[in-house]
Design a protein around this motif. Structure first.
Motif, PDB file in Angstrom:
ATOM      1  N   GLY A   7      23.836  51.621 -42.687  1.00  0.00           N
ATOM      2  CA  GLY A   7      24.009  50.911 -43.940  1.00  0.00           C
ATOM      3  C   GLY A   7      22.848  49.984 -44.225  1.00  0.00           C
ATOM      4  N   GLN A   8      23.110  48.986 -45.048  1.00  0.00           N
ATOM      5  CA  GLN A   8      22.074  48.037 -45.461  1.00  0.00           C
ATOM      6  C   GLN A   8      22.172  46.766 -44.641  1.00  0.00           C
ATOM      7  OE1 GLN A   8      22.501  46.462 -49.444  1.00  0.00           O
ATOM      8  NE2 GLN A   8      20.285  46.196 -49.673  1.00  0.00           N
ATOM      9  N   LEU A   9      21.045  46.305 -44.146  1.00  0.00           N
ATOM     10  CA  LEU A   9      20.994  45.078 -43.363  1.00  0.00           C
ATOM     11  C   LEU A   9      21.081  43.879 -44.314  1.00  0.00           C
ATOM     12  CD1 LEU A   9      20.627  43.888 -40.508  1.00  0.00           C
ATOM     13  CD2 LEU A   9      18.160  43.896 -40.930  1.00  0.00           C
ATOM     14  N   ASP A  20      26.051  46.159 -44.147  1.00  0.00           N
ATOM     15  CA  ASP A  20      26.939  46.615 -45.212  1.00  0.00           C
ATOM     16  C   ASP A  20      27.034  48.129 -45.185  1.00  0.00           C
ATOM     17  OD1 ASP A  20      27.177  47.786 -48.128  1.00  0.00           O
ATOM     18  OD2 ASP A  20      28.148  45.826 -48.188  1.00  0.00           O
ATOM     19  N   VAL A  21      28.263  48.637 -44.981  1.00  0.00           N
ATOM     20  CA  VAL A  21      28.515  50.071 -44.981  1.00  0.00           C
ATOM     21  C   VAL A  21      29.522  50.367 -46.082  1.00  0.00           C
ATOM     22  CG1 VAL A  21      29.271  52.069 -43.634  1.00  0.00           C
ATOM     23  CG2 VAL A  21      28.104  50.180 -42.488  1.00  0.00           C
ATOM     24  N   LEU A  35      16.810  43.799 -32.061  1.00  0.00           N
ATOM     25  CA  LEU A  35      16.500  42.954 -33.221  1.00  0.00           C
ATOM     26  C   LEU A  35      15.048  43.099 -33.647  1.00  0.00           C
ATOM     27  CD1 LEU A  35      17.997  40.641 -34.929  1.00  0.00           C
ATOM     28  CD2 LEU A  35      16.553  39.093 -33.626  1.00  0.00           C
ATOM     29  N   TYR A  36      14.137  43.200 -32.672  1.00  0.00           N
ATOM     30  CA  TYR A  36      12.717  43.304 -32.972  1.00  0.00           C
ATOM     31  C   TYR A  36      12.384  44.565 -33.777  1.00  0.00           C
ATOM     32  CZ  TYR A  36      12.579  40.149 -28.922  1.00  0.00           C
ATOM     33  OH  TYR A  36      12.804  39.136 -28.024  1.00  0.00           O
ATOM     34  N   GLN A  37      13.220  45.588 -33.652  1.00  0.00           N
ATOM     35  CA  GLN A  37      12.919  46.875 -34.272  1.00  0.00           C
ATOM     36  C   GLN A  37      13.627  47.084 -35.622  1.00  0.00           C
ATOM     37  OE1 GLN A  37      12.553  50.190 -31.196  1.00  0.00           O
ATOM     38  NE2 GLN A  37      13.758  48.720 -30.052  1.00  0.00           N
ATOM     39  N   GLY A  43      16.871  46.310 -45.908  1.00  0.00           N
ATOM     40  CA  GLY A  43      16.480  47.641 -45.468  1.00  0.00           C
ATOM     41  C   GLY A  43      17.645  48.441 -44.908  1.00  0.00           C
ATOM     42  N   LYS A  44      17.428  49.745 -44.777  1.00  0.00           N
ATOM     43  CA  LYS A  44      18.443  50.635 -44.223  1.00  0.00           C
ATOM     44  C   LYS A  44      18.376  50.617 -42.701  1.00  0.00           C
ATOM     45  CE  LYS A  44      20.087  55.444 -44.494  1.00  0.00           C
ATOM     46  NZ  LYS A  44      19.813  56.778 -45.083  1.00  0.00           N
ATOM     47  N   VAL A  45      19.527  50.548 -42.057  1.00  0.00           N
ATOM     48  CA  VAL A  45      19.554  50.462 -40.606  1.00  0.00           C
ATOM     49  C   VAL A  45      20.620  51.390 -40.038  1.00  0.00           C
ATOM     50  CG1 VAL A  45      21.209  48.538 -40.626  1.00  0.00           C
ATOM     51  CG2 VAL A  45      19.729  48.873 -38.645  1.00  0.00           C
ATOM     52  N   THR A  46      20.334  51.967 -38.882  1.00  0.00           N
ATOM     53  CA  THR A  46      21.294  52.798 -38.157  1.00  0.00           C
ATOM     54  C   THR A  46      21.405  52.271 -36.732  1.00  0.00           C
ATOM     55  OG1 THR A  46      20.713  54.771 -39.460  1.00  0.00           O
ATOM     56  CG2 THR A  46      21.855  55.124 -37.368  1.00  0.00           C
TER      57      THR A  46
END
Length: 209
Positions: A7-9, A20-21, A35-37, A43-46
């Motif tokens: 979802g969105q960070l 947010d999903v 966290l560093y990555q 942004g989009k995160v998985t």
């Protein structure tokens, strides 16, 4: 059981992020190496997820790499090691560094992690050694990121950056005085403009070479 979130960070305040999903916000605890990555806010995160349930709480632990989640699950099976300590261990050193510490009987490196005493470090080594024999210690993508993102000269950490870094270190188990000292030592040697960088350098100062 939740095994993956995409979802969105929305928020990033170490060691917790909000994702947010489809309109639902999930609070996820992540190690510093994850966290560093992560991308910038928005942004989009998985994340690969470990869902922990106890008598008094439920918590989601997220990992950028499935390998880190696998090691986290291996750590919490060790007697005396709970999710909070496992998160602190994976925040203080990369996966391959931890594997090296175990295989080389490096107790001194492990006891630098808050909450890990000599007996716990020795137990980690004994109980993990056989389980980690098949792991291949390779060059980490994070190391490449670090080499490409050295702090730039001329920057100066603000009070907000310092406060956020100290708060994150305390949340990982370090005492306030220890956190302040770690941050101060980093600022004396580096010009830092982001809290994530300040946290990384603080933890790196305690990690094995």
């Amino acid at each position: 059981m939740i095994g993956r979130l995409q979802g969105q960070l929305l928020e990033k305040k170490a060691p917790e992020v909000l994702v947010d999903v489809n309109g639902v916000g999930y609070e996820v605890l992540v190690p510093m190496t994850t966290l560093y990555q992560l991308p910038e806010i928005g942004g989009k995160v998985t994340l690969s997820i470990h869902f922990a349930v106890s008598e008094n709480s439920q918590a989601l632990y997220g990992f950028y790499d499935k390998k880190d989640r696998e090691l986290f699950r291996t750590l919490i099976k060790v007697s005396g090691v709970g999710p909070k300590m496992a998160l602190a261990i994976l925040s203080g050193m990369e996966t391959d560094q931890l594997v090296s510490c175990v295989m080389e009987d490096n107790v001194s490196a492990l006891v630098k992690v808050p909450g890990v005493g000599k007996k716990t470090a020795e137990r980690l080594i004994i109980e993990l050694r056989d389980k980690l024999k098949t792991w291949q210690v390779a060059h980490s993508p994070l190391a490449e990121m670090e080499a490409a993102s050295q702090p730039q000269a001329g920057g100066q950490g603000s009070n907000d950056i310092v406060a956020e870094a100290e708060s994150a270190l305390v949340a990982l188990g370090y005492k306030p005085v220890e956190a302040s000292k770690m941050v101060a030592n980093v600022l004396r040697a580096h010009s830092v403009t982001r809290s994530e960088e300040l946290i990384r350098l603080s933890l790196r100062s305690l990690s094995p070479a």
